[in-house]
Motif scaffolding. Structure first.
Motif: not given
Length: 195
Positions: A79-81, A107-108, A114-118, A138-144
């Protein structure tokens, strides 16, 4: 071996893939993860794009190939790279970064998504939502993560854009149907003025 995997990752920078290098690398799976992440950090990954002449369905850059290989792995380590590419000046890199981060859904990924969606580019926002759809499937997205992107997707409900039309309401319903229905039926969004 690790050496063979590294050679295969290095070959992602060659435009023509005549011997199914990409497909073989897919079969390696998670064992290739450290080398793929290392490739994301190479300066040439952020600048290399293939010219015309490749197969119409092939990737337009090594970056696109790398994030496509990372999708089924869906690990937050990448995610970070990948997030660094959300600020790239070229929309091609922002689109595929948004697609990959949405597919990881950890979460990362919240702040860059949020930046991409804007993003000013309609296609970047569209790819962000496609990524989230893939991550949910793919059941990878976390609730947060899903809770954080819900308001950002809501802002797209009345945006006049052909690339995102229809996708935002469907995605909100997928994330949280009970929360989405009253919002979608509210006079603010459910009107003849809102295509």
């Amino acid at each position: 071996s690790d050496g063979e995997i590294k050679q295969m990752v290095d070959r992602l920078f060659i435009q023509k893939d005549d011997d199914f290098n990409f497909e073989r690398l897919k079969l390696v799976g998670g064992k290739a993860l450290p080398m793929l992440i290392a490739a994301l950090e190479q300066p040439k990954t952020a600048t290399t794009q293939f010219g015309d002449g490749g197969h119409a369905l092939d990737a337009k850059s090594p970056f696109e190939r790398i994030v496509n290989l990372l999708e089924p792995i869906g690990t937050s380590e990448a995610a970070l790279p990948i997030a660094k590419y959300i600020d790239h000046q070229d929309d091609h890199f922002r689109k595929y970064a948004a697609l990959a981060l949405g597919g990881i859904g950890s979460a990362e990924c919240i702040a860059p998504m949020l930046k991409a969606l804007d993003d000013d580019d309609d296609y970047v926002r569209s790819y962000a939502m496609m990524g989230i759809q893939r991550g949910i499937k793919g059941k990878r997205c976390g609730e947060d993560f899903l809770d954080a992107v819900f308001p950002a997707i809501t802002k797209l409900l009345d945006r006049n854009s052909r690339t995102i039309r229809g996708r935002a309401p469907e995605l909100l319903l997928t994330i949280d149907k009970d929360r989405a229905i009253p919002l979608l039926l509210s006079p603010e969004y459910f009107s003849v003025k809102n295509k």
